[in-house]
Design a protein around this motif. Structure first.
Motif, PDB file in Angstrom:
ATOM      1  N   LEU A  72      31.279  13.741 -48.734  1.00 46.36           N
ATOM      2  CA  LEU A  72      31.083  13.093 -50.029  1.00 46.36           C
ATOM      3  C   LEU A  72      31.937  11.844 -50.186  1.00 46.36           C
ATOM      4  N   ASP A  73      33.113  11.828 -49.577  1.00 51.95           N
ATOM      5  CA  ASP A  73      33.997  10.660 -49.679  1.00 51.95           C
ATOM      6  C   ASP A  73      33.313   9.387 -49.208  1.00 51.95           C
ATOM      7  N   LEU A  74      32.435   9.507 -48.205  1.00 47.18           N
ATOM      8  CA  LEU A  74      31.790   8.324 -47.633  1.00 47.18           C
ATOM      9  C   LEU A  74      30.786   7.697 -48.587  1.00 47.18           C
ATOM     10  N   HIS A  75      30.347   8.440 -49.578  1.00 51.53           N
ATOM     11  CA  HIS A  75      29.379   7.919 -50.544  1.00 51.53           C
ATOM     12  C   HIS A  75      30.016   7.684 -51.908  1.00 51.53           C
ATOM     13  N   SER A  76      31.327   7.844 -51.979  1.00 53.12           N
ATOM     14  CA  SER A  76      32.025   7.725 -53.249  1.00 53.12           C
ATOM     15  C   SER A  76      32.459   6.285 -53.513  1.00 53.12           C
ATOM     16  N   PRO A  77      32.104   5.720 -54.676  1.00 52.60           N
ATOM     17  CA  PRO A  77      32.590   4.380 -55.009  1.00 52.60           C
ATOM     18  C   PRO A  77      34.091   4.359 -55.283  1.00 52.60           C
ATOM     19  N   VAL A  78      34.704   5.536 -55.374  1.00 54.21           N
ATOM     20  CA  VAL A  78      36.156   5.625 -55.541  1.00 54.21           C
ATOM     21  C   VAL A  78      36.850   5.649 -54.187  1.00 54.21           C
ATOM     22  N   TRP A  79      36.399   6.528 -53.282  1.00 57.92           N
ATOM     23  CA  TRP A  79      37.119   6.739 -52.024  1.00 57.92           C
ATOM     24  C   TRP A  79      36.614   5.883 -50.868  1.00 57.92           C
ATOM     25  N   ARG A  80      35.326   5.532 -50.856  1.00 56.67           N
ATOM     26  CA  ARG A  80      34.796   4.794 -49.707  1.00 56.67           C
ATOM     27  C   ARG A  80      35.514   3.473 -49.457  1.00 56.67           C
ATOM     28  N   GLN A  93      37.051  11.279 -37.445  1.00 55.94           N
ATOM     29  CA  GLN A  93      37.667  10.089 -36.855  1.00 55.94           C
ATOM     30  C   GLN A  93      36.725   8.911 -37.040  1.00 55.94           C
ATOM     31  N   SER A  94      37.281   7.741 -37.362  1.00 56.09           N
ATOM     32  CA  SER A  94      36.458   6.548 -37.512  1.00 56.09           C
ATOM     33  C   SER A  94      37.316   5.310 -37.296  1.00 56.09           C
ATOM     34  N   GLY A  95      36.657   4.171 -37.125  1.00 56.59           N
ATOM     35  CA  GLY A  95      37.382   2.930 -36.924  1.00 56.59           C
ATOM     36  C   GLY A  95      37.829   2.744 -35.487  1.00 56.59           C
ATOM     37  N   ASP A  96      38.576   1.670 -35.264  1.00 50.44           N
ATOM     38  CA  ASP A  96      39.019   1.339 -33.910  1.00 50.44           C
ATOM     39  C   ASP A  96      40.367   0.635 -34.001  1.00 50.44           C
ATOM     40  N   GLY A  97      41.294   1.042 -33.148  1.00 52.16           N
ATOM     41  CA  GLY A  97      42.625   0.442 -33.160  1.00 52.16           C
ATOM     42  C   GLY A  97      43.686   1.510 -33.067  1.00 52.16           C
ATOM     43  N   PRO A  98      44.934   1.187 -33.382  1.00 55.32           N
ATOM     44  CA  PRO A  98      46.018   2.167 -33.343  1.00 55.32           C
ATOM     45  C   PRO A  98      45.726   3.328 -34.292  1.00 55.32           C
ATOM     46  N   PRO A  99      46.213   4.509 -33.981  1.00 54.51           N
ATOM     47  CA  PRO A  99      45.919   5.674 -34.824  1.00 54.51           C
ATOM     48  C   PRO A  99      46.613   5.605 -36.185  1.00 54.51           C
ATOM     49  N   ILE A 159      38.754   4.193 -47.620  1.00 52.21           N
ATOM     50  CA  ILE A 159      38.507   4.605 -46.231  1.00 52.21           C
ATOM     51  C   ILE A 159      38.175   3.391 -45.373  1.00 52.21           C
ATOM     52  N   GLU A 160      37.289   2.527 -45.869  1.00 54.51           N
ATOM     53  CA  GLU A 160      36.894   1.350 -45.102  1.00 54.51           C
ATOM     54  C   GLU A 160      38.077   0.413 -44.887  1.00 54.51           C
ATOM     55  N   ASN A 203      41.322  -1.800 -39.237  1.00 54.93           N
ATOM     56  CA  ASN A 203      42.117  -2.208 -38.082  1.00 54.93           C
ATOM     57  C   ASN A 203      42.780  -1.030 -37.377  1.00 54.93           C
ATOM     58  N   ASN A 204      42.350   0.169 -37.726  1.00 56.03           N
ATOM     59  CA  ASN A 204      42.961   1.368 -37.151  1.00 56.03           C
ATOM     60  C   ASN A 204      41.909   2.420 -36.855  1.00 56.03           C
ATOM     61  N   THR A 205      42.240   3.319 -35.952  1.00 58.27           N
ATOM     62  CA  THR A 205      41.447   4.528 -35.786  1.00 58.27           C
ATOM     63  C   THR A 205      41.962   5.517 -36.816  1.00 58.27           C
ATOM     64  N   LEU A 206      41.147   5.800 -37.803  1.00 61.45           N
ATOM     65  CA  LEU A 206      41.565   6.618 -38.936  1.00 61.45           C
ATOM     66  C   LEU A 206      41.173   8.072 -38.726  1.00 61.45           C
ATOM     67  N   TYR A 207      42.137   8.942 -38.878  1.00 61.51           N
ATOM     68  CA  TYR A 207      41.907  10.378 -38.834  1.00 61.51           C
ATOM     69  C   TYR A 207      42.146  10.923 -40.239  1.00 61.51           C
ATOM     70  N   ARG A 208      41.140  11.538 -40.816  1.00 63.37           N
ATOM     71  CA  ARG A 208      41.292  12.119 -42.134  1.00 63.37           C
ATOM     72  C   ARG A 208      40.788  13.560 -42.103  1.00 63.37           C
TER      73      ARG A 208
END
Length: 395
Positions: free
Chosen positions: A153-161, A134-140, A164-165, A170-175
């Motif tokens: 690994l997604d958090l360090h990927s120049p493709v996926w990061r 879970q990350s971010g803040d706002g509606p789910p 994700i950001e 503007n949302n609470t992201l669940y992945r």
């Protein structure tokens, strides 16, 4: 003050440049050139400005400037052909075309992200262990798991990061990681579309989410549609990117489609071999316009998140998904986005989704990448329509 851009960071005080967390050695003039571009944060820098700031007013040739610019591009994983980070504006100068964040902005954001992306596990209906964060803040907002994700690994990927950001801005992201890949169970025994829909439900239940929108890409699209058909009261909206209604193995031959045998052949021949031309060819189908660093990250993701046997098995499973008969029963507001020249899932599949799901909104992107890339002109359009769609759901 440290600046972060793309998958790079530059620290003028320490005279240090890093890419993907690793130090990159550059000559002093190349470092100064990069710093000027970064400090301008997207504003055009003319050749006269470069001569004044980097060469201290000395008379230098265009060839010298071009040589240093080529070295700067190489240092950040770009090239004169790609121009995904540094753009040449012919006759005028140069421009950094990716977002720049400085250390003060990152520190200011830190309190909201201090515990972000912590990983937890939940149990699906058949006892499969599903990893989620879970990350971010706002509606789910739930990002349905798709081909080859990895929560860390997604958090360090120049493709996926960047994606994700964008979704968590503007949302609470669940992945979560799809079963068979990433940190979730690697067992694919008995997996079918209902099992994948149950995994989505398990993540929603673990986080006490009663009603929420879903962002789904590629083969996560039929899974999200299946879930929305089963639990219509829980889904407030669907964002379907690069998806399909009927899997490749069931669609029949088409000049726009890549047959299943070709995909499986590339996987079985080259999976797990970083220098294999087969795995590079496979990756190029998904991200033909990726930069060198993006392609390297995409290949690494494949190798580290799933075994060759499971990669082939997973493709066989998802290429047999078929939600054609239930599209008309989707009641949630739906946004369908598809790249016009997508080689993995032809645009015809996007049109089928948009035409068969009641009142769906359809947006086509001028792109040939199955996976969206932040340097594309269509990236801003995509993020804008997603943001507008999500805002509309909360009104």
């Amino acid at each position: 003050m440290t600046y972060q851009f793309a998958n790079c960071s530059i620290d003028p005080d320490k005279h240090a440049l890093h890419r993907d967390g690793l130090p990159v050695h550059v000559e002093p003039q190349v470092f100064e050139l990069l710093l000027v571009l970064v400090e301008r944060q997207g504003r055009l820098v003319t050749k006269d400005e470069l001569i004044k700031t980097v060469w201290r007013g000395l008379n230098v040739s265009d060839a010298t400037i071009s040589a240093r610019m080529n070295a700067a591009r190489k240092a950040v994983g770009d090239s004169g052909r790609d121009q995904a980070i540094i753009k040449t504006v012919h006759g005028r100068g140069f421009q950094l075309i990716v977002e720049v964040r400085n250390s003060s902005e990152m520190v200011a954001a830190a309190p909201n992200r201090a515990t972000a992306h912590s990983i937890h596990f939940t149990q699906s209906s058949d006892s499969a262990k599903i990893a989620y964060s879970q990350s971010g803040d706002g509606p789910p907002l739930i990002r349905a798991a798709h081909w080859l994700s990895h929560l860390e690994l997604d958090l360090h990927s120049p493709v996926w990061r960047p994606l994700i950001e964008g979704l968590e801005s503007n949302n609470t992201l669940y992945r979560y990681d799809q079963r068979g890949t990433g940190l979730s169970t690697r067992d694919l025994e008995g997996a079918d579309i209902d099992a994948f829909a149950n995994d989505l439900k398990a993540v929603a239940d673990a986080n006490n989410l009663d009603r929420f929108p879903i962002f789904a890409a590629s083969q996560a699209v039929p899974v999200a549609i299946r879930f929305a058909q089963q639990y219509p009261r829980r889904v407030t909206g669907l964002i379907l990117y690069g998806g399909y209604a009927k899997g490749r193995a069931l669609r029949g031959a088409s000049h726009e489609d890549i047959d299943e045998g070709t995909i499986l052949g590339l996987i079985r021949t080259g999976w797990g071999k970083a220098d294999s031309p087969f795995i590079n060819a496979f990756s190029s189908l998904f991200v033909p316009d990726a930069t060198a660093s993006q392609m390297a990250s995409f290949v690494r993701m494949q190798i580290e998140t799933i075994s060759p046997e499971n990669a082939a098995r997973l493709r066989q499973i998802i290429d047999r998904f078929d939600v054609t008969d239930i599209l008309h029963s989707v009641s949630a507001p739906t946004l369908v986005i598809h790249a016009i020249s997508d080689a993995v899932q032809p645009i015809e599949q996007g049109r089928i989704l948009a035409s068969e799901i009641p009142n769906a909104q359809y947006v086509s992107l001028e792109s040939r990448n199955h996976v969206p890339l932040p340097q594309e002109k269509s990236w801003s359009q995509m993020m804008y329509v997603i943001g507008t769609f999500l805002e509309g759901l909360s009104l």
